[in-house]
Design an enzyme around this catalytic site. Structure first.
Site, short mmCIF file in Angstrom:
data_model
loop_
_atom_site.label_atom_id
_atom_site.label_comp_id
_atom_site.label_asym_id
_atom_site.label_seq_id
_atom_site.Cartn_x
_atom_site.Cartn_y
_atom_site.Cartn_z
N GLY A 1 -20.37 -2.66 -3.02
CA GLY A 1 -21.34 -3.64 -3.42
C GLY A 1 -21.15 -4.63 -4.47
O GLY A 1 -19.98 -4.70 -4.94
N TYR B 1 1.10 -1.19 0.14
CA TYR B 1 0.04 -0.11 -0.24
C TYR B 1 0.85 1.14 0.11
O TYR B 1 1.26 1.90 1.08
CB TYR B 1 -0.67 -0.02 1.34
N PHE C 1 -14.66 -4.55 -0.74
CA PHE C 1 -15.70 -3.86 -1.63
C PHE C 1 -17.06 -3.88 -1.14
O PHE C 1 -18.17 -4.04 -1.92
CB PHE C 1 -15.98 -5.01 -2.94
#
Length: 301
Positions: A222, A69, A218
């Site tokens: 959705g 990240y 997520f």
């Protein structure tokens, strides 16, 4: 008669092995920029540090991160270290390995022997002597294959004291069973949200039966996942959000937490306002009618 609200006591914590975490945690991926990795605009460093400190003040004690990240100018692990070290005793930091990125951002996938180097890189960046939880993040190309060799390598690092607990990410039910035959698994990180497939829902149920934390990613997107939520999702979610005076994102997060006491949330943000909304979503309760409407949204099996 007014609609019945789901008022049953909803546990606010869960166990990751011997570690107790609040069910609403924090994902660090968006600390480095307005979009993950080298996409988007870099975040203001002091703002990201402030968001992390505010998260802890709001009761977050579970932070999900990874050495990969990072953007050209920011590293999530470095920001966590700078903001929170010396770490609170109850803070649990979860990281993940198997994917890697070179200094210029190019992606690569570790061999089992290279996983130790990835674990050690997380240790150095976070300033830790051991990692609380390490997830084996399975590549999309291996979703139908064996993870035993890689997971076994992490199990050896756990025995060596570099890792306290193990998890797996982006896996199938078969891969979960394979991992459990090698070493204990405390969490599964998989895509999950409103409109989840039958396969996704089945794995969530299996984790609940086994007492394993299920940690969706997520969740806000959705069934659209990296893209925007699909229209049929948004229509129902927007109606529930209006009824409660909250954002659609809060409805999506709260819905995942309603799927079982073993379900955790790790929404990510670099925005202080969104952080407060994400944490507040943990207290949102739906009526039975609202739950039925949201539960009725399905994707293809």
């Amino acid at each position: 008669m007014s609609p019945r609200t789901n008022t049953a006591a909803v546990p606010s914590t869960w166990q990751l092995g011997d570690l107790t975490v609040n069910r609403v945690g924090f994902g660090a991926m968006r600390l480095t920029g307005t979009a993950p990795f080298d996409n988007g605009v870099p975040r203001d460093r002091e703002q990201s540090i402030g968001v992390l400190r505010r998260a802890v003040e709001l009761g977050v004690n579970h932070i999900d991160t990874a050495a990969f990240y990072f953007s050209a100018t920011r590293s999530a692990n470095e920001l966590i270290n700078r903001a929170l070290a010396p770490y609170p005793d109850d803070l649990v930091i979860t990281t993940k390995v198997w994917p890697g990125r070179g200094p210029s951002g190019e992606w690569w996938w570790a061999t089992p022997a290279q996983l130790r180097g990835q674990v050690e890189e997380n240790l150095r960046q976070l300033g830790r002597d051991y990692l609380d939880v390490v997830n084996l993040r399975v590549p999309p190309s291996r979703r139908a294959g064996s993870i035993g060799e890689h997971f076994g390598a992490l199990a050896e690092l756990r025995e060596a004291g570099l890792i306290r607990h193990l998890g797996i990410s982006n896996v199938t039910s078969e891969q979960l069973a394979e991992a459990l035959a090698i070493a204990p698994v405390v969490c599964v990180q998989n895509p999950y949200g409103i409109g989840a497939s039958n396969e996704d829902r089945a794995l969530l149920r299996v984790c609940g039966e086994l007492g394993i934390a299920f940690v969706p990613f997520f969740a806000i997107a959705g069934s659209g996942r990296e893209a925007d939520p699909v229209a049929r999702d948004s229509e129902a979610v927007d109606a529930v959000a209006r009824a409660h005076g909250v954002s659609p994102a809060q409805v999506r997060l709260a819905w995942t937490l309603h799927q079982g006491p073993h379900v955790l949330a790790i929404p990510g943000t670099g925005d202080p306002g969104h952080l407060a909304q994400n944490v507040a979503a943990g207290a949102l309760r739906f009526t039975e009618e609202e739950m039925a409407r949201l539960q009725g949204i399905h994707t293809a099996p």
